[in-house]
Scaffold this motif. Structure first.
Motif, PDB file in Angstrom:
ATOM      1  N   THR A 151       0.840  -1.203   0.000  1.00  0.00           N
ATOM      2  CA  THR A 151       0.000   0.000   0.000  1.00  0.00           C
ATOM      3  C   THR A 151       0.875   1.252   0.000  1.00  0.00           C
ATOM      4  N   ASP A 179      -1.298  -1.372  -4.064  1.00  0.00           N
ATOM      5  CA  ASP A 179      -2.668  -1.733  -3.715  1.00  0.00           C
ATOM      6  C   ASP A 179      -3.438  -0.478  -3.309  1.00  0.00           C
ATOM      7  N   ASP A 180      -4.756  -0.506  -3.488  1.00  0.00           N
ATOM      8  CA  ASP A 180      -5.604   0.608  -3.049  1.00  0.00           C
ATOM      9  C   ASP A 180      -5.085   1.933  -3.592  1.00  0.00           C
TER      10      ASP A 180
HETATM   11 CA    CA Z   1      -5.361  -3.341   1.002  1.00  0.00          CA
END
Ligand code: CA
Ligand code: C2E
Ligand code: CA
Ligand code: CA
Length: 278
Positions: A151, A179-180
């Motif tokens: 992240t 991610d995200d």
């Molecule tokens: Ca995540």
């Protein structure tokens, strides 16, 4: 002001103690269940949007309860992080992923990749790249079959440290995805500096693709990724409309309930076998 904060303290105190007690209780249960091998790793397919084929899976932890329900990872991962348990749990998830890749190989699914979520405390561990290298070797897994999902909170930790770790992973051939993407509060400058492979568009954006403002954000991310030479995965595709929208953007890959929900390894094996025979 002093009196005020004192009152506030008194007001919140019983609640905070209860909250802390509950958290400690949950951490104790999590530790016990992990030791008793009760945690499970489930897998959710990732699909190539040009042909619908499964090109990878994301591993997602599950904590089954005695009554047949599951505690959501969104609830227990923070507990595992806060207690430090995530280091051992995370190492086990990577081990499971390696064994799963071996099983894929044995069944002839030689190019399915496994994406594993990595938390900040794992990443900060000394010798994280070596730990992974050793696990890959032990299970005779080609590093390019493994993708780590990190992240923006990891990226923002300490840019030089993170760059060093990522280059060490990269040298082994391991893939790295953000991610995200866009959900955190980070600057974009790291995209220039770090050796990344893919961006994952978070489902909160995907679920707003029926709004003009949502589409502007998504299209900006996809365009930027393409121009930076990064792959893009859309997460949380739930219906045909979202699917067609991302296809039309030339987004290469997607994941979501529309294709398949996360499932236990044996169910995934059946799904892959039936896909094969189609
Ligand atoms: Ca995540
Ligand atoms: P994430 O990494 O963003 O994972 C995607 C989440 O979206 C998963 O939730 C997945 O089940 C869910 N999802 C996938 N497709 C759809 C869809 O079409 N609609 C909707 N509404 N949701 C969809 P899950 O499995 O509950 O996991 C929640 C979070 O817990 C993950 O979010 C990840 O941050 C964390 N997590 C799960 N497993 C691990 C792990 O092994 N290690 C670490 N560090 N974190 C993990
Ligand atoms: Ca993820
Ligand atoms: Ca997400």
């Amino acid at each position: 002001a002093k009196k005020n904060s004192f009152e506030r303290f008194n007001y919140y105190r019983p609640y905070m103690e209860e909250e802390t007690q509950h958290r400690l209780h949950m951490v104790r249960r999590l530790r016990a269940d992990f030791a008793a091998r009760k945690l499970e790793v489930w897998y959710q397919p990732q699909v190539d949007l040009s042909n619908g084929c499964i090109i990878g899976v994301e591993s997602l932890l599950r904590w089954p309860q005695d009554d047949g329900s599951f505690i959501s990872p969104a609830e227990f991962i923070p507990l595992a992080e806060y207690s430090g348990l995530i280091v051992d749990i995370g190492a086990w998830v990577i081990e499971e992923a390696c064994q799963q890749i071996r099983r894929f190989d044995e069944r002839g699914y030689g190019d399915i990749r496994i994406a594993v979520n990595v938390s900040v405390p794992q990443f900060r561990m000394r010798d994280f790249p070596e730990l992974i290298e050793q696990q890959l070797k032990q299970h005779q897994v080609n590093p390019d079959r493994l993708e780590l999902e990190i992240t923006e909170s990891i990226v923002m930790e300490d840019p030089d440290f993170v760059a060093d770790i990522l280059y060490r992973l990269k040298r082994q051939g391991i893939h790295v995805a953000i991610d995200d993407f866009g959900v955190g509060f980070s600057s974009l400058s790291y995209l220039q500096k770090l050796p990344l492979d893919r961006l994952k568009i978070d489902k909160t954006f995907v679920h707003h693709s029926d709004e003009e403002s949502g589409r502007i954000i998504i299209e900006t991310i996809v365009d930027m990724a393409h121009r930076l030479g990064l792959g893009v995965v859309a997460e949380g595709i739930e219906d045909e409309q979202q699917l067609n929208y991302f296809k039309q953007l030339n987004c290469a890959e997607a994941q979501g309930y529309y294709f398949a929900r996360p499932m236990p390894a044996d169910k995934l094996a059946k799904m892959l076998a039936s896909e094969e025979s189609d």
